[in-house]
Write an enzyme that holds these catalytic residues in place. Structure first.
Site, PDB file in Angstrom:
ATOM      1  N   CYS A   1       5.880  81.243  47.429  1.00 14.21           N
ATOM      2  CA  CYS A   1       5.985  82.312  48.423  1.00 14.21           C
ATOM      3  C   CYS A   1       4.620  82.594  49.049  1.00 14.21           C
ATOM      4  O   CYS A   1       4.216  81.871  49.942  1.00 14.21           O
ATOM      5  CB  CYS A   1       6.643  83.548  47.819  1.00 14.21           C
ATOM      6  SG  CYS A   1       7.404  84.554  49.104  1.00 14.21           S
TER       7      CYS A   1
ATOM      8  N   HIS B   1      11.254  81.815  45.886  1.00 11.59           N
ATOM      9  CA  HIS B   1      10.773  82.017  44.517  1.00 11.59           C
ATOM     10  C   HIS B   1      11.512  81.071  43.583  1.00 11.59           C
ATOM     11  O   HIS B   1      12.572  81.409  43.058  1.00 11.59           O
ATOM     12  CB  HIS B   1      10.986  83.471  44.096  1.00 11.59           C
ATOM     13  CG  HIS B   1      10.044  84.415  44.754  1.00 11.59           C
ATOM     14  ND1 HIS B   1       8.812  84.729  44.226  1.00 11.59           N
ATOM     15  CD2 HIS B   1      10.128  85.083  45.929  1.00 11.59           C
ATOM     16  CE1 HIS B   1       8.185  85.561  45.033  1.00 11.59           C
ATOM     17  NE2 HIS B   1       8.960  85.800  46.083  1.00 11.59           N
TER      18      HIS B   1
ATOM     19  N   GLU C   1      10.974  80.377  40.737  1.00 16.72           N
ATOM     20  CA  GLU C   1      11.025  80.826  39.342  1.00 16.72           C
ATOM     21  C   GLU C   1      12.318  81.567  38.991  1.00 16.72           C
ATOM     22  O   GLU C   1      12.614  81.765  37.824  1.00 16.72           O
ATOM     23  CB  GLU C   1       9.810  81.711  39.023  1.00 16.72           C
ATOM     24  CG  GLU C   1       9.799  83.099  39.669  1.00 16.72           C
ATOM     25  CD  GLU C   1       9.136  83.116  41.040  1.00 16.72           C
ATOM     26  OE1 GLU C   1       9.217  82.101  41.753  1.00 16.72           O
ATOM     27  OE2 GLU C   1       8.565  84.156  41.409  1.00 16.72           O
TER      28      GLU C   1
HETATM   29  N1  GLN Z   1       3.508  88.804  51.396  1.00 18.40           N
HETATM   30  C1  GLN Z   1       4.199  87.630  51.786  1.00 18.40           C
HETATM   31  C2  GLN Z   1       5.386  87.940  52.703  1.00 18.40           C
HETATM   32  O1  GLN Z   1       5.833  89.052  52.758  1.00 18.40           O
HETATM   33  C3  GLN Z   1       4.666  86.858  50.565  1.00 18.40           C
HETATM   34  C4  GLN Z   1       5.742  87.539  49.816  1.00 18.40           C
HETATM   35  C5  GLN Z   1       5.918  87.031  48.415  1.00 18.40           C
HETATM   36  O2  GLN Z   1       5.059  86.320  47.909  1.00 18.40           O
HETATM   37  N2  GLN Z   1       7.000  87.414  47.774  1.00 18.40           N
HETATM   38  O3  GLN Z   1       5.895  87.060  53.342  1.00 18.40           O
END
Ligand code: GLN
Length: 567
Positions: free
Chosen positions: A415, A541, A543
């Site tokens: 992410c 994600h 994970e």
């Molecule tokens: N801050 C970034 C976004 O909002 C990544 C978000 C995250 O890592 N869950 O896109």
């Protein structure tokens, strides 16, 4: 008898004091309930305990469904700071939940939804909307019976929705918290209505073992259990968390003070891995005791799955080789913030019979020169930049990614880690010196990461990110395609920003491969570099979908590459 009681409590009229909204078609007695409370203190692993016991019953062929109650007034966990509460676990349907839901999915290998998670905020929000719709027929709306009624309705809905044999209810927090009191009361009422034979109450408690005494003490546990009993809840089983295995003396003391037979006082001492807990409970015969308390007779079909689980644990704990993975991050002091990543690494580690050590890197210390990058990354065979929000530590993360790219150290960007990889590549390979994300630098002249167009319309903070399970189309001939072995996969997202489509061409010309994208829209979801043993980023994600017996492909191959890398 319980059935008649349910019928008479189901009316909403003003004539009597019973009020229990029973969902249409609900069959009392069909679903049994195991309800777990915490006493003495929080953080004892109620979720792990509940998941472990549910796993053993699932292995016997029963259809189990978990629920977590959280007392706080937030509607969901999306607005909670992971630093205080642990990671926000995202479900397939986009619900942002407590990290315990992750434990349930991993242990039970099932996909959960909004119907498995209930906060105080959601309950009150439902009750107030019903009040505005006039559904309480002029009654004064009260904690008892209306709020407790909603809680019971939630459980019975779940019972029907999942056709559950057994629902496992984890009541968050500790007995004695004001904010959990109405959940506890609702559970007392549930047992009253469903019949005691259909409900098994379990108290999880803690046995102190102060170093200066060198022996176990049960008083705090007794007081905690007494508090639960004072709410009208007599536990059938008491699970004692402790540092070392509980002594017989302790078992007997707890038994006598709490009216629970000694063989229903179960010890759960500290283990090396949470995945050992089902084995421990099995050794204590806790699964069969619960079945007999609930009058459930089941066929004995568990052997094969149990031995696979056992093998998973043995491979995890008896690993012959090891690797060290660096994790960068803002919340490095609180490991719970990255619970699912740590679990995914264990799953991959067990499959590869490799112990995965974690080296935590606080990237602000690299930024301010307190620590040197080369020293920090010495001996490291892989680097993960996990998800995150906000500017803090970002420049240090970019440095880590640059180091991984140049020194061919396996890299997995999750992410935010995907976005950092784009920024690093834009700056250091494509020569866009001021490349940045508009999240960190709103006026950057080279916004290689920018807000998703759909997010421009959003004005509320809660539940508004691009959330939940979405399709990823994977390009032929890429590493991602090889690892997933599929052209379409589904993974879970939680973000507001994306790789800016205006810059994709320039990035691709210099060798960045966007191997996964969303169908129909130019949202990039996987990236990789060719001349590198393992350099991958995913906008989702990864994970959240890893399971003990089915490790997530990116983690599995990341650890495989880390094993081949010699630092
Ligand atoms: N801050 C970034 C976004 O909002 C990544 C978000 C995250 O890592 N869950 O896109």
């Amino acid at each position: 008898m319980a059935n008649n009681l349910l019928e008479s409590t189901a009316s909403k009229s003003e004539e009597h004091e019973f009020y229990t909204p029973i969902p249409k078609g609900y069959k009392p007695g069909k679903t049994k309930y195991v309800i777990i409370f915490g006493t003495v203190m929080s953080g004892l692993g109620k979720g792990i305990f509940s998941a472990s016991l549910a796993k053993l019953l699932q292995m016997k062929g029963l259809n189990v469904a978990p629920v977590k109650f959280d007392g706080y007034l937030n509607y969901d966990a999306g607005t909670l700071n992971p630093y205080r509460h642990g990671e926000v676990f995202v479900l397939e349907d986009g619900t942002e939940t407590d990290m315990d839901l992750g434990n349930y999915e991993r242990f039970l290998n099932i996909t959960l939804s909004k119907d498995n998670y209930l906060t105080g905020g959601k309950i009150f929000s439902n009750v107030l909307s019903m009040e505005r719709r006039g559904e309480y027929l002029g009654r004064d709306v009260q904690i008892i019976p209306h709020v407790t009624g909603e809680i019971k309705k939630f459980l019975r809905n779940l019972a029907m929705l999942r056709n559950a044999d057994v629902i496992f209810v984890e009541v968050g927090g500790t007995v004695g918290d004001l904010e959990n009191a109405y959940f506890i009361e609702a559970m007392r009422e549930l047992a009253y209505e469903e019949g005691r034979e259909n409900v098994c109450f379990i108290a999880l408690t803690y046995i102190l073992e102060p170093k200066f005494l060198g022996e176990q003490k049960s008083k705090a546990a007794q007081l905690g259990i007494n508090k639960l009993i004072s709410f009208g809840i007599q536990p059938s089983i008491i699970a004692c968390r402790s540092h070392s295995p509980i002594t017989n003396k302790i078992r007997e003391k707890i038994s006598i003070y709490s009216n629970v037979k000694p063989n229903h006082v179960v010890g759960i001492h500290d283990c090396n891995s949470v995945y050992e807990i089902p084995l421990l409970l099995k050794a204590n015969n806790t699964d069969n005791e619960v079945l007999s308390l609930l009058g459930l007779k089941v066929k004995d079909g568990e052997k094969k799955e149990f031995s696979r689980w056992n093998e998973f644990v043995q491979n995890l704990l008896g690993a012959k080789s090891e690797v060290t993975i660096a994790m960068t991050g803002k919340y490095t002091e609180i490991r719970d913030s990255y619970a699912s990543i740590l679990n995914s690494l264990e799953h991959a580690g067990s499959a590869l019979k490799t112990k995965v050590n974690i080296k935590w890197i606080e990237t602000t210390e690299i930024e301010n020169g307190k620590k040197k990058l080369e020293d920090e990354l010495k001996g490291v065979s892989g680097i993960i930049v996990p998800g995150g929000f906000g500017k803090r530590g970002v420049e240090g993360k970019i440095k880590c990614v640059e180091y991984a790219r140049k020194n061919k150290i396996p890299y997995l960007g999750i992410c935010l880690g995907f976005q950092i990889a784009v920024i690093e590549f834009a700056r250091n390979v494509c020569g866009m010196k001021s490349a940045n994300s508009t999240e960190f630098e709103p006026k950057t002249p080279e916004p290689v990461i920018d807000i998703l167009p759909e997010q421009l319309k959003v004005d509320l903070l809660g539940g508004t990110m691009r959330l939940g399970g979405r399709i990823v189309e994977i390009k032929k001939g890429t590493k991602a395609r090889q690892l997933y072995g599929n052209e379409k996969i589904k993974e879970r997202f939680r973000h507001r920003y994306e790789a800016n489509p205006d810059y994709l061409k320039r990035l691709e010309e210099k060798g960045m491969v966007f191997s996964g994208k969303a169908p129909g829209v130019p949202i990039m979801q996987i990236l990789e570099l060719k001349d590198h043993p393992f350099f991958m980023g995913c906008q989702y994600h990864c994970e959240f979908t890893s399971r003990p017996l089915n490790p997530q492909p990116l983690f599995l191959n990341f650890i495989k590459s880390a094993k081949e890398f010699s630092p």
